[in-house]
Design an enzyme around this catalytic site. Structure first.
Site, PDB file in Angstrom:
ATOM      1  CD  GLU A 136      -0.348   7.054  12.190  1.00 38.68           C
ATOM      2  OE1 GLU A 136      -1.231   7.596  12.749  1.00 38.68           O
ATOM      3  OE2 GLU A 136      -0.104   5.944  12.082  1.00 38.68           O
ATOM      4  NE  ARG A 137       3.902   4.301  11.158  1.00 39.02           N
ATOM      5  CZ  ARG A 137       3.990   3.576  12.270  1.00 39.02           C
ATOM      6  NH1 ARG A 137       5.072   3.336  12.901  1.00 39.02           N
ATOM      7  NH2 ARG A 137       2.829   2.476  12.431  1.00 39.02           N
ATOM      8  CE  LYS A 280      -5.984   4.406   8.093  1.00 43.54           C
ATOM      9  NZ  LYS A 280      -4.771   4.175   8.988  1.00 43.54           N
ATOM     10  CD  GLU A 284      -3.504   0.546   9.195  1.00 36.97           C
ATOM     11  OE1 GLU A 284      -3.454   1.948   9.402  1.00 36.97           O
ATOM     12  OE2 GLU A 284      -2.553   0.060   9.071  1.00 36.97           O
ATOM     13  NE  ARG A 317      -4.679   7.128   2.972  1.00 37.98           N
ATOM     14  CZ  ARG A 317      -3.938   6.409   3.690  1.00 37.98           C
ATOM     15  NH1 ARG A 317      -4.658   6.007   4.934  1.00 37.98           N
ATOM     16  NH2 ARG A 317      -2.640   6.142   3.664  1.00 37.98           N
ATOM     17  NE  ARG A 330      -1.957  -4.521   5.296  1.00 37.84           N
ATOM     18  CZ  ARG A 330      -1.024  -4.114   6.231  1.00 37.84           C
ATOM     19  NH1 ARG A 330      -0.686  -4.527   7.104  1.00 37.84           N
ATOM     20  NH2 ARG A 330      -0.614  -2.748   5.910  1.00 37.84           N
ATOM     21  CE  LYS A 354      -0.689   3.582   2.621  1.00 37.49           C
ATOM     22  NZ  LYS A 354      -0.322   2.839   3.985  1.00 37.49           N
ATOM     23  CG  ASP A 359       1.808   0.150   5.138  1.00 28.43           C
ATOM     24  OD1 ASP A 359       1.793   1.282   4.511  1.00 28.43           O
ATOM     25  OD2 ASP A 359       1.897   0.103   6.256  1.00 28.43           O
ATOM     26  CD  GLU A 387       5.125   3.254   7.882  1.00 28.31           C
ATOM     27  OE1 GLU A 387       4.326   4.110   7.197  1.00 28.31           O
ATOM     28  OE2 GLU A 387       4.319   2.492   8.779  1.00 28.31           O
ATOM     29  CG  HIS A 521       4.764  -5.639   6.629  1.00 26.16           C
ATOM     30  ND1 HIS A 521       5.309  -5.260   7.760  1.00 26.16           N
ATOM     31  CD2 HIS A 521       3.892  -4.896   6.391  1.00 26.16           C
ATOM     32  CE1 HIS A 521       4.317  -4.257   8.554  1.00 26.16           C
ATOM     33  NE2 HIS A 521       3.813  -4.125   7.304  1.00 26.16           N
ATOM     34  CD1 TRP A 544      -1.547  -4.787  11.033  1.00 19.96           C
ATOM     35  CD2 TRP A 544      -1.726  -4.422  13.157  1.00 19.96           C
ATOM     36  NE1 TRP A 544      -2.390  -3.941  11.386  1.00 19.96           N
ATOM     37  CE2 TRP A 544      -2.347  -3.516  12.526  1.00 19.96           C
ATOM     38  CE3 TRP A 544      -1.342  -4.104  14.671  1.00 19.96           C
ATOM     39  CZ2 TRP A 544      -3.127  -2.476  13.150  1.00 19.96           C
ATOM     40  CZ3 TRP A 544      -2.200  -3.043  15.235  1.00 19.96           C
ATOM     41  CH2 TRP A 544      -2.946  -2.272  14.618  1.00 19.96           C
TER      42      TRP A 544
HETATM   43  C1  GCV Z   1      -1.476   6.924   8.891  1.00 21.22           C
HETATM   44  C2  GCV Z   1       0.573   2.185   7.821  1.00 21.22           C
HETATM   45  C3  GCV Z   1       1.322   2.973   8.853  1.00 21.22           C
HETATM   46  C4  GCV Z   1       0.298   3.808   9.825  1.00 21.22           C
HETATM   47  C5  GCV Z   1      -0.428   4.443   8.620  1.00 21.22           C
HETATM   48  C6  GCV Z   1      -1.209   3.608   7.562  1.00 21.22           C
HETATM   49  C7  GCV Z   1      -2.077   4.392   6.529  1.00 21.22           C
HETATM   50  O1  GCV Z   1      -0.123   1.182   8.671  1.00 21.22           O
HETATM   51  O2  GCV Z   1       2.085   2.071   9.569  1.00 21.22           O
HETATM   52  O3  GCV Z   1       0.942   4.624  10.318  1.00 21.22           O
HETATM   53  O4  GCV Z   1      -1.371   5.492   9.398  1.00 21.22           O
HETATM   54  O5  GCV Z   1      -0.312   2.832   6.935  1.00 21.22           O
HETATM   55  O6  GCV Z   1      -1.254   4.631   5.606  1.00 21.22           O
HETATM   56  O7  GCV Z   1      -3.383   4.913   6.862  1.00 21.22           O
END
Ligand code: GCV
Length: 674
Positions: A136-137, A280, A284, A317, A330, A354, A359, A387, A521, A544
């Site tokens: 992912e990413r 997590k 999402e 997280r 958000r 983060k 994001d 990303e 974004h 989104w």
């Molecule tokens: C791992 C963003 C990214 C997702 C990522 C998410 C996260 O939404 O686009 O790909 O998923 O962050 O950090 O959990």
């Protein structure tokens, strides 16, 4: 005869190409097999015997020293200078050995003693690798840990990968990975995606994790796993209920607790130094304690109790939105969900957040969760994989962004640092040769967050493109010529200082052409590469959609997060709360992040909003043009393959920067046109 010459030539070229394809990262030492090393026979001794250009090194175990710390002393013995490295154990010696190797040659400190210890105990990479081998990413190929097999094609002709636990581990590659990490002090790795498959905890994969742990251990690297909160519902745990799963994942359910305890026991039986879990939850679409009307603390503590007897930790997280506070701005939701839980977590739970509240945008104000949590341990999650910063196609050096974050969040407020890795199966590991610098910088900052971006970039440039021994000596020496490269003080005109300047300017350039004055974004859906300012899709969550973030209409633009809007500014400590809330004091770099302004609003420059945006887009594009100029000037000093590969990406970066400029000015300009 002719054939032999041809063969020799081909072998030479193949060797040269191999030597400079970027696979060696910043570890391009050539074997000199010169130094006499005394002390324990260990990894540090091996590295120094092979690569250290000095005469002799003594390795000394000193139990009184702190974990991971090392001391390098310079001694005179029979008229010769001898180095002595002391540390508590072999891992500390290894860190000391890499410090010595890093400094050898031009930058060696001569007779100065060095002592060093890591600022953070937890210096952890987070791999978002899926069990089917995709990442992912991930922008540098498939996973180095998990390999899937082909399971058909999508309608667009892309390969579908399915899990295949029978695929063998590439032991040599993992050793190289471990060595690279150890050389910059990284001491932990989460092997799988935070969007975790429950299968990660099945016996067959635990066995694989054990194999990784065994390879990584001699390099001082612990393994951790991301876990799916609902794992007890599908996966058996050894010794629990005859292998039957549980019907719920409710963290207060006795069977669920017992399942996790059994699973922890199963893991620690084969990996006694297993690090713990990363989670997590309720974000999402991931399962979590809210599914049972329980809190994050209920969920995290239940897991913490399971790993506690073995010394494990839980990294929970705070990247949550949509589940408990749907509809709320958000960027506010982490504080909304966690503030009242502060102090309710077990002492082996760490809240991982983060750096920014949204994001991983090219520039975010710091995340106010760091201001609101006082009794719970905290870690910062930085994203090494770019990303939203051009992925592996743009040259963007991230240390300045991370240093900016530490300017707001004191490093001492954190107990560790996590970095979302940018590593894949690409020959050069990271896709872009310069993206290696971000992996490097992450490790160096996790060791010492006070290092400057410049110091780190300089170290990396010298070790990545500078003299490295026979293969690159021809170009390498010239690379440094004309520079006054005495320790940490680069002056003069040389390819090195040009490239240093490019690296240091690159993040600001990216901000200029992707998100001027706090626009955020507005990236293309899903892919997050390139602009899509008009992005709106009624079938996905509103947060989104790019239009949610800029809210442009014919009168105004920007997200009002002040007391007249979502009041996100109230989550900040003073002076930032006031500073950001008041349009007269809010730094213009965050203008449209915190404020909604009419198109007629004038910035300090005297320009209107649209004019100011145009100014930044232009400046960003010009910067990339200049990066290309510098790269052209550096051509004679850089080996061909890496030069060509970086050049192709820079050309693409320029096209993309121009695309950002034209798409965004066209779109936002349309609101102001009569
Ligand atoms: C791992 C963003 C990214 C997702 C990522 C998410 C996260 O939404 O686009 O790909 O998923 O962050 O950090 O959990």
């Amino acid at each position: 005869m002719k054939k032999t010459v041809l063969l020799l030539m081909m072998m030479t070229f193949a060797w040269m190409a191999k030597a400079e394809d970027g696979h060696q990262l910043w570890l391009r030492y050539q074997p000199v097999n010169k130094a006499k090393v005394t002390g324990p026979e260990c990894m540090a001794a091996q590295e120094l015997k092979t690569y250290y250009q000095g005469e002799s090194v003594h390795l000394v175990i000193d139990p009184a020293m702190e974990e991971d710390a090392y001391r390098i002393k310079v001694k005179e013995e029979k008229g010769k200078k001898v180095k002595e490295i002391s540390a508590k154990n072999e891992i500390g010696l290894l860190y000391g050995a890499y410090e010595l190797l890093r400094r050898q040659g031009d930058r060696e400190t001569g007779s100065q003693d060095i002592t060093s210890k890591p600022f953070y105990k937890l210096r952890i990479l987070n791999h978002w690798d899926n069990l089917n081998g995709t990442i992912e990413r991930g922008y540098a190929g498939l996973s180095i840990f998990w390999k899937g097999k082909e399971g058909g094609k999508t309608r667009r002709g892309h390969t579908i990968f399915v899990e295949d636990p029978d695929q063998p581990i590439d032991v040599e590659l993992i050793k190289e990975y471990a060595r690279a990490n150890a050389s910059i002090g990284i001491n932990g790795t989460v092997l799988n995606n935070v969007n975790a498959s429950p299968k990660m905890l099945s016996a067959v994969y635990i066995n694989k994790v054990k194999q990784y742990a065994d390879i990584l251990r001699p390099y001082g690297i612990k393994v951790y796993l991301s876990v799916n909160f609902a794992s007890p519902m599908t996966i058996p745990a050894k010794g629990f209920n005859g292998g039957k799963p549980v019907k719920t994942a409710d963290p207060l359910n006795a069977q669920v607790k017992a399942w996790w305890k059994a699973k922890a026991k199963e893991i620690y039986a084969v990996i006694p130094d297993f690090g713990g879990f990363l989670v997590k939850a309720n974000s999402e679409g991931q399962p979590g304690p809210f599914d049972y009307k329980r809190t994050h603390a209920d969920g995290a503590n239940m897991l913490a109790d399971a790993v506690k007897p073995f010394g494990g930790i839980i990294m929970w997280r705070s990247f949550v939105y949509g589940a408990a506070h749907p509809g709320e701005d958000r960027v506010k939701q982490a504080v909304s969900e966690f503030k009242d839980l502060d102090g309710k977590f077990r002492d082996n739970v760490i809240l991982q957040s983060k750096n920014g509240p949204l994001d991983f945008q090219p520039r975010e104000p710091y995340a106010p969760i760091f201001d609101n949590i006082h009794q719970t341990k905290q870690m910062a999650e930085l994203q090494i994989t770019q990303e939203y910063l051009g992925q592996s196609r743009h040259l963007v050096y991230l240390a300045p962004m991370w240093r900016e974050f530490f300017g707001f969040v004191e490093p001492s407020r954190l107990v560790g640092i996590a970095g979302v890795a940018n590593i894949g199966l690409d020959r050069n590991w990271c896709g872009h040769h310069f993206s290696q610098a971000n992996w490097y910088a992450f490790g160096r900052l996790a060791w010492d967050p006070t290092l400057t971006s410049e110091q780190i970039a300089q170290e990396w440039l010298v070790s990545t493109f500078g003299p490295a021994g026979d293969s690159s000596r021809l170009t390498g020496d010239r690379f440094l010529s004309g520079c006054n490269a005495s320790a940490n003080n680069l002056t003069g005109t040389c390819p090195l200082s040009g490239l240093l300047s490019v690296m240091l300017r690159s993040r600001e350039a990216c901000v200029d052409y992707m998100m001027p004055i706090g626009l955020h974004h507005i990236f293309a859906f899903d892919e997050h590469y390139g602009p899509e300012p008009d992005g709106y899709n009624p079938h996905v969550p509103y947060e989104w959609c790019p239009v949610y973030y800029h809210q442009a209409n014919k009168d105004s633009i920007g997200f009002d997060r002040t007391h007249t809007g979502s009041n996100a500014t109230a989550q900040y400590r003073e002076p930032y709360c006031q500073l950001y809330d008041d349009i007269n004091t809010c730094p213009e770099r965050y203008l449209l992040w915190f404020h909604r302004v009419p198109w007629t609003y004038r910035l300090k420059s005297g320009r209107t909003v649209l004019e100011e945006m145009a100014f930044h887009y232009d400046r960003g594009v010009k910067e990339v043009e200049d990066f290309i100029r510098v790269w052209n000037e550096a051509k004679p000093f850089i080996d061909d393959q890496r030069w060509q590969e970086v050049d192709a990406r820079l050309q693409h970066q320029l096209d993309n920067a121009k695309e950002w400029r034209s798409t965004c000015l066209n779109y936002f300009g349309s609101f102001t046109r009569p």
